[in-house]
Design an enzyme around this catalytic site. Structure first.
Site, PDB file in Angstrom:
ATOM      1  N   ALA A  12      -8.152  14.907  11.324  1.00 47.76           N
ATOM      2  CA  ALA A  12      -9.383  14.748  10.806  1.00 47.76           C
ATOM      3  C   ALA A  12      -9.646  14.721   9.586  1.00 47.76           C
ATOM      4  O   ALA A  12     -10.785  15.242   8.892  1.00 47.76           O
ATOM      5  CB  ALA A  12      -9.942  16.314  11.541  1.00 47.76           C
ATOM      6  N   ARG A  17      -6.577  11.028  -0.589  1.00 49.03           N
ATOM      7  CA  ARG A  17      -5.840  10.498  -1.196  1.00 49.03           C
ATOM      8  C   ARG A  17      -5.346   8.972  -1.238  1.00 49.03           C
ATOM      9  O   ARG A  17      -4.383   7.420  -2.321  1.00 49.03           O
ATOM     10  CB  ARG A  17      -4.404  11.240  -1.321  1.00 49.03           C
ATOM     11  CG  ARG A  17      -4.832  12.352  -2.650  1.00 49.03           C
ATOM     12  CD  ARG A  17      -2.570  13.101  -1.984  1.00 49.03           C
ATOM     13  NE  ARG A  17      -3.097  13.449  -0.789  1.00 49.03           N
ATOM     14  CZ  ARG A  17      -1.585  14.823  -1.084  1.00 49.03           C
ATOM     15  NH1 ARG A  17      -0.627  14.741  -1.083  1.00 49.03           N
ATOM     16  NH2 ARG A  17      -1.716  15.454   0.542  1.00 49.03           N
ATOM     17  N   LYS A  24      -7.324   7.844   7.262  1.00 43.81           N
ATOM     18  CA  LYS A  24      -5.906   7.344   7.095  1.00 43.81           C
ATOM     19  C   LYS A  24      -5.515   6.614   7.884  1.00 43.81           C
ATOM     20  O   LYS A  24      -5.015   6.071   8.050  1.00 43.81           O
ATOM     21  CB  LYS A  24      -5.553   9.132   6.019  1.00 43.81           C
ATOM     22  CG  LYS A  24      -4.188   8.499   6.078  1.00 43.81           C
ATOM     23  CD  LYS A  24      -3.542   9.902   5.621  1.00 43.81           C
ATOM     24  CE  LYS A  24      -3.547  11.059   6.016  1.00 43.81           C
ATOM     25  NZ  LYS A  24      -3.261  12.164   5.328  1.00 43.81           N
ATOM     26  N   ASN A 362       5.845 -36.396  22.950  1.00 37.86           N
ATOM     27  CA  ASN A 362       5.962 -36.736  21.893  1.00 37.86           C
ATOM     28  C   ASN A 362       4.776 -36.834  20.795  1.00 37.86           C
ATOM     29  O   ASN A 362       3.907 -38.080  21.207  1.00 37.86           O
ATOM     30  CB  ASN A 362       6.444 -37.466  21.327  1.00 37.86           C
ATOM     31  CG  ASN A 362       7.546 -37.714  19.564  1.00 37.86           C
ATOM     32  OD1 ASN A 362       8.075 -37.170  19.259  1.00 37.86           O
ATOM     33  ND2 ASN A 362       6.669 -38.324  19.008  1.00 37.86           N
TER      34      ASN A 362
END
Length: 453
Positions: A12, A17, A24, A362
């Site tokens: 929470a 920062r 975060k 190919n």
């Protein structure tokens, strides 16, 4: 009888920062939100359910935590009044009655089940509180774990520690296990008579001891207890995670020439005897079978590379790419939602999207499957042993039969039967002396411009 366990994950925090518009714990490590890593770790301990304490971006955090196979209930922490207060946000879940309560954090994505299992074992052996600690040569700033006669007698914060106590290198990680039958009583006794007026989970050590309970500590690797508070720490955690996973893969039999340049996702699977060259990036959902070779500077996401197949260098496999055994997708090629058959070759400068390519076929350089008309996607189907000449555009929906041959430079808009030869280009014309005349005209225009200037 198997012990029941509730994991309380604290997620929470305001994450100021991180300087981010999102929580975060939503930031990713190895292509996965941090909170999902934490849920995965606690799930491996045999928990009964998870109580997720959320705040910012509550719905998004809950969604990211839902990794499947784990019962999760979210609880909103409306005020930030310390870790003890945060745990009690999940009071309703704790009250259901569990043998064990694990408390961990959503921003510690490197944690594994090992230390958590050790903490649960200590609870089963009679401890009321088990603190998970770690040893470090840089203990400054951490609370120290003070142990006497096998019991944890205190968690001493650095500002309160004596000089002798500051030499202790066993530190508090913040993770904890609590006797589930006593948890609510112990948690309710936490006070806030401190400078910040907050309720600290670490007070449980003193509270439990004062009531005659046993408090112990278990050890965890320092790296596993690394928390994330800013972008620099996020980058460090990513590095630690990558180093750990690369080592696991190499020890399992994978060859990495320059492992520090290879980047893996949380779910990357690489089989024994696969070779990974330098500067390869694996996005989520990549599965590389035994014996495959991934050449340098390739990017692989949501793709399957079978045994003996080769990719790159400088190739991109997008979600839905599926390379069969012995096939090849070479340099500067991109495959999206494409099945490349056994032994088929897509050698260079080619885009294959929404296509199925048969075995032994190919695909020449510069070929494009034109799968999108601006609104819808369409499929190209190419049979086995076909030959697609260089610089061909296959306009989907279109089918090329087994053994068919597409002439170089063709634009194919209709189905081509098996064994047929298809031309889809304008007839070549030659104009004698025209090149010289064009060159002379260009030089005359250039001279006129220069004279005018």
């Amino acid at each position: 009888m198997e012990r029941t366990c509730l994991a309380v994950i604290l997620a929470a925090g305001d994450s100021t920062r991180m300087k981010s518009a999102k929580s975060k714990v939503l930031h990713e490590v190895a292509g996965r939100p941090m909170i999902a890593h934490v849920v995965d770790a606690v799930a491996a301990t045999g928990i009964s359910s998870v109580a997720l304490v959320v705040g910012r971006d509550a719905e998004r955090v809950a969604k990211a935590a839902d990794i499947g196979g784990v019962k999760i209930q979210s609880y909103l922490q409306e005020q930030r009044l310390g870790t003890g207060h945060a745990v009690l946000a999940a009071r309703e879940a704790i009250a259901e009655g569990y043998d064990d309560i694990l408390v961990t954090y959503g921003d510690v994505p490197l944690q594994t089940a090992g230390p958590l299992l050790e903490a649960r074992k200590a609870l089963a052996e009679g401890s009321d509180i088990v603190v998970i600690g770690f040893h470090t040569d840089r203990p400054t700033g951490y609370g120290r774990l003070l142990v006497k006669d096998g019991e944890l007698i205190a968690i001493r914060e650095e500002k309160d520690a004596t000089d002798a106590e500051r030499t202790v290198k066993w530190c508090n990680s913040g993770l904890m296990a609590i006797n589930g039958r006593k948890a609510l009583d112990l948690l309710s006794r936490i006070g806030n008579s401190n400078a910040k007026g907050e309720y600290y989970l670490t007070d449980l050590v003193e509270i439990a001891r004062s009531l005659g309970g046993r408090v112990t500590a278990v050890d965890a690797p320092e790296i596993e207890m690394t928390g994330c508070n800013n972008r620099a720490e996020l980058a460090s955690i990513e590095r630690f995670w990558q180093e750990r996973r690369r080592r696991e893969l190499m020890l399992s039999g994978v060859t990495m020439i320059a492992p520090e340049t290879v980047f893996l996702s949380y779910d990357t699977v690489i089989g024994q005897d696969a070779l990974i060259e330098p500067n390869v990036v694996f996005g989520p959902g990549a599965v590389i079978d035994s014996g495959a070779v991934i050449h340098a500077f390739s990017h692989i996401e949501g793709a399957h590379v079978s045994e003996g197949a080769m990719v790159g260098p400088f190739a991109r496999l997008r979600p839905g790419a599926d390379l069969s055994a012995g096939s090849k997708v070479g340099n500067f090629c991109e495959v999206k939602n494409g099945k490349i058959g056994e032994g088929a070759k897509v050698n260079h400068l080619t885009y294959i999207g929404d296509a199925v390519i048969g075995s032994g076929t190919n695909i020449g350089a510069g070929t494009i499957t034109c799968n999108y008309d601006g609104v819808n996607k369409f499929e190209t189907i190419i049979g086995k042993d076909a030959f697609i000449g260089s610089n061909s555009s296959l306009v989907a929906p279109v089918s090329i039969g087994d053994g068919a041959y597409i002439a170089s430079g063709s634009v194919v808009t209709a189905d081509v039967p098996a064994e047929a030869l298809a031309f889809g280009r304008a007839r070549q014309e030659i104009k004698p002396e025209r090149a010289r005349l064009l060159r002379e005209r260009a030089l005359a225009i250039k001279a006129a411009k220069k004279a005018k200037a």
